[in-house]
Write a protein that holds these residues in place. Structure first.
Motif, PDB file in Angstrom:
ATOM      1  N   SER B  96      25.256  27.669  41.618  1.00 45.77           N
ATOM      2  CA  SER B  96      26.219  28.770  41.506  1.00 45.77           C
ATOM      3  C   SER B  96      25.741  29.840  40.528  1.00 45.77           C
ATOM      4  O   SER B  96      26.104  30.991  40.662  1.00 45.77           O
ATOM      5  CB  SER B  96      27.601  28.243  41.112  1.00 45.77           C
ATOM      6  OG  SER B  96      27.540  27.646  39.844  1.00 45.77           O
ATOM      7  N   CYS B  97      24.900  29.443  39.558  1.00 44.47           N
ATOM      8  CA  CYS B  97      24.300  30.442  38.663  1.00 44.47           C
ATOM      9  C   CYS B  97      23.060  31.069  39.300  1.00 44.47           C
ATOM     10  O   CYS B  97      22.386  31.877  38.668  1.00 44.47           O
ATOM     11  CB  CYS B  97      23.941  29.827  37.310  1.00 44.47           C
ATOM     12  SG  CYS B  97      25.372  29.533  36.266  1.00 44.47           S
ATOM     13  N   ARG B  98      22.764  30.655  40.520  1.00 46.08           N
ATOM     14  CA  ARG B  98      21.653  31.209  41.314  1.00 46.08           C
ATOM     15  C   ARG B  98      20.308  31.030  40.594  1.00 46.08           C
ATOM     16  O   ARG B  98      19.460  31.931  40.567  1.00 46.08           O
ATOM     17  CB  ARG B  98      21.915  32.683  41.643  1.00 46.08           C
ATOM     18  CG  ARG B  98      23.321  32.955  42.215  1.00 46.08           C
ATOM     19  CD  ARG B  98      23.566  32.259  43.535  1.00 46.08           C
ATOM     20  NE  ARG B  98      22.720  32.790  44.572  1.00 46.08           N
ATOM     21  CZ  ARG B  98      23.063  33.835  45.348  1.00 46.08           C
ATOM     22  NH1 ARG B  98      24.243  34.402  45.204  1.00 46.08           N
ATOM     23  NH2 ARG B  98      22.269  34.277  46.287  1.00 46.08           N
ATOM     24  N   MET B 208      25.813  35.007  31.430  1.00 45.93           N
ATOM     25  CA  MET B 208      25.669  34.159  32.615  1.00 45.93           C
ATOM     26  C   MET B 208      26.697  33.045  32.573  1.00 45.93           C
ATOM     27  O   MET B 208      27.065  32.576  31.497  1.00 45.93           O
ATOM     28  CB  MET B 208      24.268  33.559  32.680  1.00 45.93           C
ATOM     29  CG  MET B 208      23.195  34.590  32.924  1.00 45.93           C
ATOM     30  SD  MET B 208      21.567  33.833  33.058  1.00 45.93           S
ATOM     31  CE  MET B 208      20.555  35.300  33.248  1.00 45.93           C
ATOM     32  N   GLY B 209      27.130  32.630  33.732  1.00 45.21           N
ATOM     33  CA  GLY B 209      28.061  31.515  33.835  1.00 45.21           C
ATOM     34  C   GLY B 209      29.402  31.774  33.178  1.00 45.21           C
ATOM     35  O   GLY B 209      29.930  30.905  32.485  1.00 45.21           O
ATOM     36  N   PRO B 210      29.988  32.957  33.398  1.00 49.14           N
ATOM     37  CA  PRO B 210      31.276  33.239  32.738  1.00 49.14           C
ATOM     38  C   PRO B 210      32.431  32.523  33.438  1.00 49.14           C
ATOM     39  O   PRO B 210      32.288  32.014  34.543  1.00 49.14           O
ATOM     40  CB  PRO B 210      31.424  34.750  32.903  1.00 49.14           C
ATOM     41  CG  PRO B 210      30.701  35.049  34.178  1.00 49.14           C
ATOM     42  CD  PRO B 210      29.575  34.068  34.270  1.00 49.14           C
ATOM     43  N   PHE B 213      38.000  33.269  37.627  1.00 48.76           N
ATOM     44  CA  PHE B 213      39.286  32.761  38.104  1.00 48.76           C
ATOM     45  C   PHE B 213      39.554  33.049  39.566  1.00 48.76           C
ATOM     46  O   PHE B 213      38.690  33.512  40.293  1.00 48.76           O
ATOM     47  CB  PHE B 213      40.409  33.328  37.235  1.00 48.76           C
ATOM     48  CG  PHE B 213      40.628  32.537  35.968  1.00 48.76           C
ATOM     49  CD1 PHE B 213      40.330  31.187  35.920  1.00 48.76           C
ATOM     50  CD2 PHE B 213      41.123  33.140  34.828  1.00 48.76           C
ATOM     51  CE1 PHE B 213      40.534  30.453  34.771  1.00 48.76           C
ATOM     52  CE2 PHE B 213      41.338  32.410  33.671  1.00 48.76           C
ATOM     53  CZ  PHE B 213      41.041  31.066  33.643  1.00 48.76           C
ATOM     54  N   ASP B 215      40.853  35.390  40.917  1.00 45.61           N
ATOM     55  CA  ASP B 215      40.677  36.774  41.369  1.00 45.61           C
ATOM     56  C   ASP B 215      39.233  37.125  41.705  1.00 45.61           C
ATOM     57  O   ASP B 215      38.977  38.122  42.358  1.00 45.61           O
ATOM     58  CB  ASP B 215      41.252  37.759  40.328  1.00 45.61           C
ATOM     59  CG  ASP B 215      40.791  37.460  38.909  1.00 45.61           C
ATOM     60  OD1 ASP B 215      40.092  36.446  38.711  1.00 45.61           O
ATOM     61  OD2 ASP B 215      41.135  38.247  38.000  1.00 45.61           O
ATOM     62  N   PHE B 216      38.249  36.298  41.258  1.00 48.35           N
ATOM     63  CA  PHE B 216      36.846  36.597  41.555  1.00 48.35           C
ATOM     64  C   PHE B 216      36.024  35.408  42.073  1.00 48.35           C
ATOM     65  O   PHE B 216      35.009  35.595  42.718  1.00 48.35           O
ATOM     66  CB  PHE B 216      36.138  37.169  40.310  1.00 48.35           C
ATOM     67  CG  PHE B 216      36.367  38.629  40.103  1.00 48.35           C
ATOM     68  CD1 PHE B 216      35.573  39.568  40.753  1.00 48.35           C
ATOM     69  CD2 PHE B 216      37.392  39.082  39.282  1.00 48.35           C
ATOM     70  CE1 PHE B 216      35.784  40.926  40.581  1.00 48.35           C
ATOM     71  CE2 PHE B 216      37.606  40.434  39.102  1.00 48.35           C
ATOM     72  CZ  PHE B 216      36.808  41.358  39.756  1.00 48.35           C
ATOM     73  N   GLU B 219      35.053  35.297  45.790  1.00 48.87           N
ATOM     74  CA  GLU B 219      34.058  36.308  46.174  1.00 48.87           C
ATOM     75  C   GLU B 219      32.656  35.885  45.719  1.00 48.87           C
ATOM     76  O   GLU B 219      31.676  36.099  46.424  1.00 48.87           O
ATOM     77  CB  GLU B 219      34.415  37.683  45.579  1.00 48.87           C
ATOM     78  CG  GLU B 219      35.481  38.439  46.351  1.00 48.87           C
ATOM     79  CD  GLU B 219      36.862  37.842  46.197  1.00 48.87           C
ATOM     80  OE1 GLU B 219      37.097  37.155  45.176  1.00 48.87           O
ATOM     81  OE2 GLU B 219      37.715  38.041  47.087  1.00 48.87           O
ATOM     82  N   HIS B 220      32.557  35.292  44.537  1.00 47.39           N
ATOM     83  CA  HIS B 220      31.234  34.831  44.087  1.00 47.39           C
ATOM     84  C   HIS B 220      30.722  33.695  44.959  1.00 47.39           C
ATOM     85  O   HIS B 220      29.521  33.581  45.218  1.00 47.39           O
ATOM     86  CB  HIS B 220      31.288  34.404  42.607  1.00 47.39           C
ATOM     87  CG  HIS B 220      31.330  35.567  41.669  1.00 47.39           C
ATOM     88  ND1 HIS B 220      32.283  35.705  40.692  1.00 47.39           N
ATOM     89  CD2 HIS B 220      30.538  36.669  41.590  1.00 47.39           C
ATOM     90  CE1 HIS B 220      32.062  36.842  40.040  1.00 47.39           C
ATOM     91  NE2 HIS B 220      31.023  37.438  40.558  1.00 47.39           N
ATOM     92  N   ARG B 222      31.448  33.377  48.131  1.00 46.72           N
ATOM     93  CA  ARG B 222      31.038  34.020  49.391  1.00 46.72           C
ATOM     94  C   ARG B 222      29.630  34.611  49.250  1.00 46.72           C
ATOM     95  O   ARG B 222      28.814  34.532  50.175  1.00 46.72           O
ATOM     96  CB  ARG B 222      32.065  35.095  49.768  1.00 46.72           C
ATOM     97  CG  ARG B 222      31.721  35.891  51.024  1.00 46.72           C
ATOM     98  CD  ARG B 222      31.671  35.018  52.272  1.00 46.72           C
ATOM     99  NE  ARG B 222      31.169  35.747  53.434  1.00 46.72           N
ATOM    100  CZ  ARG B 222      29.876  35.905  53.729  1.00 46.72           C
ATOM    101  NH1 ARG B 222      28.943  35.379  52.943  1.00 46.72           N
ATOM    102  NH2 ARG B 222      29.506  36.578  54.794  1.00 46.72           N
ATOM    103  N   LEU B 223      29.372  35.172  48.083  1.00 48.60           N
ATOM    104  CA  LEU B 223      28.045  35.736  47.811  1.00 48.60           C
ATOM    105  C   LEU B 223      26.981  34.635  47.786  1.00 48.60           C
ATOM    106  O   LEU B 223      25.857  34.817  48.262  1.00 48.60           O
ATOM    107  CB  LEU B 223      28.096  36.472  46.466  1.00 48.60           C
ATOM    108  CG  LEU B 223      26.967  37.435  46.112  1.00 48.60           C
ATOM    109  CD1 LEU B 223      26.793  38.506  47.163  1.00 48.60           C
ATOM    110  CD2 LEU B 223      27.245  38.060  44.752  1.00 48.60           C
ATOM    111  N   GLN B 226      25.988  33.715  51.157  1.00 48.50           N
ATOM    112  CA  GLN B 226      25.048  34.675  51.738  1.00 48.50           C
ATOM    113  C   GLN B 226      23.613  34.381  51.314  1.00 48.50           C
ATOM    114  O   GLN B 226      22.686  34.529  52.109  1.00 48.50           O
ATOM    115  CB  GLN B 226      25.443  36.103  51.350  1.00 48.50           C
ATOM    116  CG  GLN B 226      24.803  37.159  52.229  1.00 48.50           C
ATOM    117  CD  GLN B 226      25.153  36.958  53.695  1.00 48.50           C
ATOM    118  OE1 GLN B 226      26.288  36.623  54.025  1.00 48.50           O
ATOM    119  NE2 GLN B 226      24.164  37.129  54.564  1.00 48.50           N
TER     120      GLN B 226
END
Lengths: 101, 392
Positions: B96-98, B208-210, B213, B215-216, B219-220, B222-223, B226
């Motif tokens: 998740s931190c890519r 990094m790694g904040p 919640f 609200d975001f 979306e992260h 979903r990214l 991708q």
């Protein structure tokens, strides 16, 4: 929040925050259940609340406590608890019993 | 190019020597131990410049890898079975931190009962952690996959960690003929890592790694999806580029004698080598049989696999791990799910095999082809899962 939030294509991978020091843009005041009510007549500006506040929400003017930043205060109540006065300068009051900000 | 005799563990250590990663953090576990021992020798002898971080657990190993990757380093590690399980939390954080970390997983049964031999229950359990999964048939492919994994992981459209798996003992401890690129060729192929961010870049500070919640977070995620989707074309591009360099082609699959095949087995890992031999024997007997080796399990090539299976009359999917309570192992579930909706309705059977290092022989694989031959003539598939070579 009423503003339009960005879609996933507009975000940074991994949620990296590219702009330093932007926590102030994230308003956490809506989390609050109880609101600190400051009585400036009682307050001696000893600044103990300012030291303890975990959200830097005690506002100062020329070194004196001037108010509470209600956009960021989460209502934890530490300021009211730590106020050393017997007759507290800060008391917590339910949001539902407060006038709207 | 030079030809050398190497075990699977040695072959990966050779690839790591050529990559010369900035940071390696690892903890020993059978059957991965010799891989890291060999690499630690390269570090001690000054052959590589890698900062080797010896930690107290695999959780710490992956944590150190995530931190080093965030600092902008090229990072590699290796583990097996219970070690991978101990990394669990950090696997998801890395993805998740890519973080483009490359990790060798020397496949071993995940206890219990305790067992040090090969099956895929360790890496298959981590299939939804967000890592790219490349499976290896032999030492050669373990070497080839490792070099390609670095490029795939670090590709700016992907930026995800990659797991390169090889079967414990069967590959990791077996001496084989391996073709190694010249050091200059390998180094030129992997190139330099140009991270987008570095925590050590104090002129351009980032977080990094904040906390993320409702609200975001979605979306992260979903990214992140991708990035995995983009890996589909990147895996192919890198495979072609490496193919031109090495003379060995790499794609999602390898089709073996599938041209006019009516019956086929879908498999991954070292069992493919055995199945290859069985296909040759059955072809000599006049049977129209083929074999589909799956190399890329994540992202799963759902469209392409159906096209390759379309001409068949029946096929079997081999799983070297169990998915308790599910209809079939992970590979079967993926393949069967891919067929639905793409107009492929064939009799399909799932064989769970080789758990805890149980040998899978020519005779075992022959039995699989015999059953799918019967399925082809009856047009029916069994509605239960087969367990290959287990005593009643």
């Amino acid at each position: 929040m009423s503003e339009k939030l960005p879609g996933w294509k507009e975000l940074t991978a991994g949620g990296v925050i590219e702009k330093a020091g932007n926590a102030s843009e994230y308003e956490t005041g809506s989390w609050r259940v109880r609101r600190p009510i400051l009585d400036r007549n009682k307050c001696t500006s000893c600044l103990i609340c300012w030291v303890f506040c975990p959200d830097s929400s005690i506002l100062l003017e020329e070194g004196k406590v001037s108010g509470i930043d209600l956009d960021h205060c989460k209502g934890c109540g530490i300021c009211a608890r730590e106020c050393p006065l017997k007759d507290k300068a800060i008391v917590m009051q339910l949001e539902s019993e407060c006038e709207s900000t | 190019m030079k030809i050398v005799g190497l075990t699977g563990n040695d072959a990966v250590a050779e690839a790591m020597r050529q990559v010369d990663p900035d940071v390696v953090a690892a903890y020993p576990i059978t059957p991965q131990t010799e891989l890291m021992e060999r690499f630690a020798e390269f570090v001690s002898d000054g052959i590589v410049k890698t900062e080797l971080v010896l930690v107290e657990s695999e959780h710490s190993a992956m944590s150190a890898c995530v931190g080093a990757s965030g600092a902008g380093s090229r990072v590699m590690t290796a583990t097996s079975a219970n070690g991978l399980a101990l990394m669990w939390e950090m696997l998801y954080i890395a993805a998740s931190c890519r973080c483009p970390i490359v990790m060798t997983v020397v496949n071993r049964a995940l206890s219990g009962p305790i067992n040090i031999h090969c099956d895929h229950s360790d890496s298959m359990g981590a299939r939804d952690a967000g890592w790219i999964h490349l499976f290896s048939e032999n030492s050669q492919e373990a070497y080839d996959n490792t070099l390609q994994a670095v490029r795939i992981a670090e590709h700016p459209d992907v930026s995800l960690p990659v797991m390169v798996t090889l079967d414990g003992f069967i590959i990791s401890h077996t001496l084989e003929r391996v073709e190694i690129l010249e050091d200059e060729q390998a180094k030129k192929f992997v190139g330099d890592f140009s991270p987008k961010y570095s925590l050590l870049d104090v002129q351009n500070p980032v977080t990094m790694g904040p906390l993320d919640f409702h609200d975001f977070y979605f979306e992260h995620k979903r990214l992140q999806v991708q990035g995995m989707e983009n890996a589909r074309h990147v895996v192919r591009e890198i495979g072609k580029e490496y193919g031109a360099l090495s003379g060995r082609d790499f794609d999602y699959f390898e089709s073996y004698r599938m041209e006019d095949a009516e019956l086929a087995v879908v498999a991954l890992g070292s069992a493919v080598g055995t199945a290859r031999g069985v296909v040759d024997e059955l072809r000599d007997e006049g049977k129209r049989v083929g074999l589909l080796k799956l190399r890329v399990f994540r992202p799963f090539p759902r469209r392409e696999i159906v096209e390759l299976l379309r001409g068949l009359k029946a096929f079997a999917v081999m799983d070297r791990s169990n998915s308790f309570g599910s209809y079939g192992g992970p590979v079967f579930s993926e393949v069967r799910s891919a067929c639905y909706g793409q107009g492929l309705e064939l009799p399909i059977v799932n064989y769970v095999y080789g758990l805890g290092g149980r040998d899978t022989t020519f005779e075992d694989i022959r039995r699989v082809y015999q059953e799918i031959e019967q399925m082809a003539s009856s047009g029916k598939a069994p509605d239960d899962i087969r367990f290959l070579n287990v005593r009643e």
